[in-house]
Enzyme design. Structure first.
Site, PDB file in Angstrom:
ATOM      1  N   HIS A   1      83.231  45.222  48.686  1.00 41.75           N
ATOM      2  CA  HIS A   1      81.959  45.482  48.009  1.00 41.75           C
ATOM      3  C   HIS A   1      81.300  46.657  48.722  1.00 41.75           C
ATOM      4  O   HIS A   1      81.010  46.580  49.921  1.00 41.75           O
ATOM      5  CB  HIS A   1      81.077  44.231  48.077  1.00 41.75           C
ATOM      6  CG  HIS A   1      79.714  44.427  47.478  1.00 41.75           C
ATOM      7  ND1 HIS A   1      78.654  43.581  47.780  1.00 41.75           N
ATOM      8  CD2 HIS A   1      79.220  45.343  46.616  1.00 41.75           C
ATOM      9  CE1 HIS A   1      77.579  43.976  47.124  1.00 41.75           C
ATOM     10  NE2 HIS A   1      77.897  45.052  46.415  1.00 41.75           N
TER      11      HIS A   1
ATOM     12  N   HIS B   1      80.439  44.044  52.193  1.00 45.20           N
ATOM     13  CA  HIS B   1      81.238  42.921  52.680  1.00 45.20           C
ATOM     14  C   HIS B   1      82.645  43.011  52.123  1.00 45.20           C
ATOM     15  O   HIS B   1      82.919  43.779  51.183  1.00 45.20           O
ATOM     16  CB  HIS B   1      80.592  41.561  52.347  1.00 45.20           C
ATOM     17  CG  HIS B   1      80.665  41.162  50.900  1.00 45.20           C
ATOM     18  ND1 HIS B   1      79.621  41.334  50.021  1.00 45.20           N
ATOM     19  CD2 HIS B   1      81.653  40.571  50.187  1.00 45.20           C
ATOM     20  CE1 HIS B   1      79.957  40.880  48.829  1.00 45.20           C
ATOM     21  NE2 HIS B   1      81.191  40.412  48.900  1.00 45.20           N
TER      22      HIS B   1
ATOM     23  N   HIS C   1      71.878  37.802  51.614  1.00 40.00           N
ATOM     24  CA  HIS C   1      71.457  39.192  51.696  1.00 40.00           C
ATOM     25  C   HIS C   1      70.177  39.261  52.537  1.00 40.00           C
ATOM     26  O   HIS C   1      70.015  38.478  53.465  1.00 40.00           O
ATOM     27  CB  HIS C   1      71.296  39.775  50.296  1.00 40.00           C
ATOM     28  CG  HIS C   1      72.593  39.887  49.551  1.00 40.00           C
ATOM     29  ND1 HIS C   1      72.687  40.235  48.225  1.00 40.00           N
ATOM     30  CD2 HIS C   1      73.871  39.667  49.959  1.00 40.00           C
ATOM     31  CE1 HIS C   1      73.957  40.245  47.852  1.00 40.00           C
ATOM     32  NE2 HIS C   1      74.689  39.904  48.880  1.00 40.00           N
TER      33      HIS C   1
END
Length: 335
Positions: A145, A66, A219
């Site tokens: 990330h 992300h 997630h």
């Protein structure tokens, strides 16, 4: 920002003919060495000239989990690229990127977020994130990330990542300023159990807040995320979504809603943990997250509210009934 001026109104479907620049904010060729590395790259804004960000075009590779775009008074590091999250132990493969520092020195503001193949975002007519000039946002910081596919960047061919965002911005004066409130939770999801993660906070500022978009983020365990505003005991839906679908900003369920002091914003993530171990909330891909982003505008001269986050202790400590909330919608755990 770029000096080349182009008109993108027809291309983007914007309803007002304002002149818009495109400026890429992309990682400058990095090679993350381990999964769950968080890397930051910064852009200095023009302190003599205010601008408005009006759109975001993601440009990502398969190694990105992300991305977040922050506005800062000062970046968290003076380095060109730095580690800025996760376990803070990853390296980028760049000699100038060994430092581990926060995203911003202080007062960080989330402006945009991307995950799960989300498409581009255009703000409504007359709405923009005001940056540069005399504002408190003097730098933009891109945080990426990286996932567990970073091994693809360890080959001898020298492959580098250039993921990031193309910013759409204008010098035009806009009457409405955008802001983001982020709702998030801590806690843990028990083993082999479905659990709800609840968040709630009162609005404490007197400025009228006009929500126009929302985004959810979990997630792999996330099944549904819903957000509400509670006004005089009535639950008004802001938005709900399956977090396994593209995690873009979607229009709120009712764009006529106006939030003000005394209202309560609430979010719920429904998690299903099939594992034989508990899963904690955290920053790595092995952890979980429960986030609900609410994007809004305020009329000038009012600035975006300083109340930009709402944090819950999460399960097993806090639930909506812990906050004393009643008449909880029966379908709040469904996408």
């Amino acid at each position: 920002m770029a000096s080349c001026l182009v008109v993108l109104t027809a291309l983007l479907g914007l309803t007002c003919a304002i002149k818009i620049d495109r400026t890429p904010l992309l990682m400058p060729g990095v090679a993350p060495q381990k999964a769950d590395t968080y890397m930051c790259y910064t852009m200095k804004l023009n302190s003599n000239m205010e601008q408005n960000l009006v759109g975001f075009l993601p440009n990502t590779s398969h190694v990105v989990h992300h991305m977040l775009l922050y506005g800062c008074p000062e970046p968290g590091s003076q380095e060109r690229v730095w580690n800025c999250g996760g376990d803070m132990s990853g390296t980028s493969g760049d000699d100038n990127a060994q430092e581990t520092s926060p995203v911003c020195q202080s007062d960080e503001k989330i402006l945009y977020a991307w995950a799960h193949n989300a498409p581009s975002l255009e703000l409504p007519e007359d709405v923009g994130f005001q940056v540069g000039g005399e504002t408190n946002i003097q730098y933009l910081v891109l945080q990426v990330h990286y996932n567990d596919q970073v091994k693809d960047y360890h080959n001898k061919d020298g492959k580098k990542d250039h993921s990031g965002i193309t910013l759409l911005h204008t010098m035009e004066e806009l009457p409405r300023q955008a802001g983001v409130i982020v709702m998030l939770a801590n806690g843990r999801i028990p083993a082999q159990r479905q659990e709800v993660v609840d968040i709630a906070c009162p609005i404490v500022e007197n400025t009228e807040i006009h929500p126009f978009a929302y985004r959810v983020h979990t997630h792999k365990l996330g099944k549904a995320v819903s957000g509400y505003v509670i006004q005089d005991g009535k639950w008004n839906l802001l938005g709900k979504r399956d977090p396994q679908t593209p995690q873009m900003f979607y229009p709120v369920a009712d764009d006529k809603l106006v939030l003000s002091a005394g209202d309560i914003i609430a979010a719920r993530c429904t998690m299903d943990n099939p594992h034989e171990h508990a899963v904690k909330m955290g920053s790595t891909m092995m952890d979980e997250m429960c986030n609900f982003y609410l994007m809004y505008w305020t009329e000038k001269p009012y600035a975006p509210v300083s109340q930009d986050s709402c944090v819950s202790l999460g399960p097993p400590y806090v639930y909506w009934d812990t906050f004393g909330l009643k008449d909880i919608p029966a379908d709040s755990s469904k996408p």
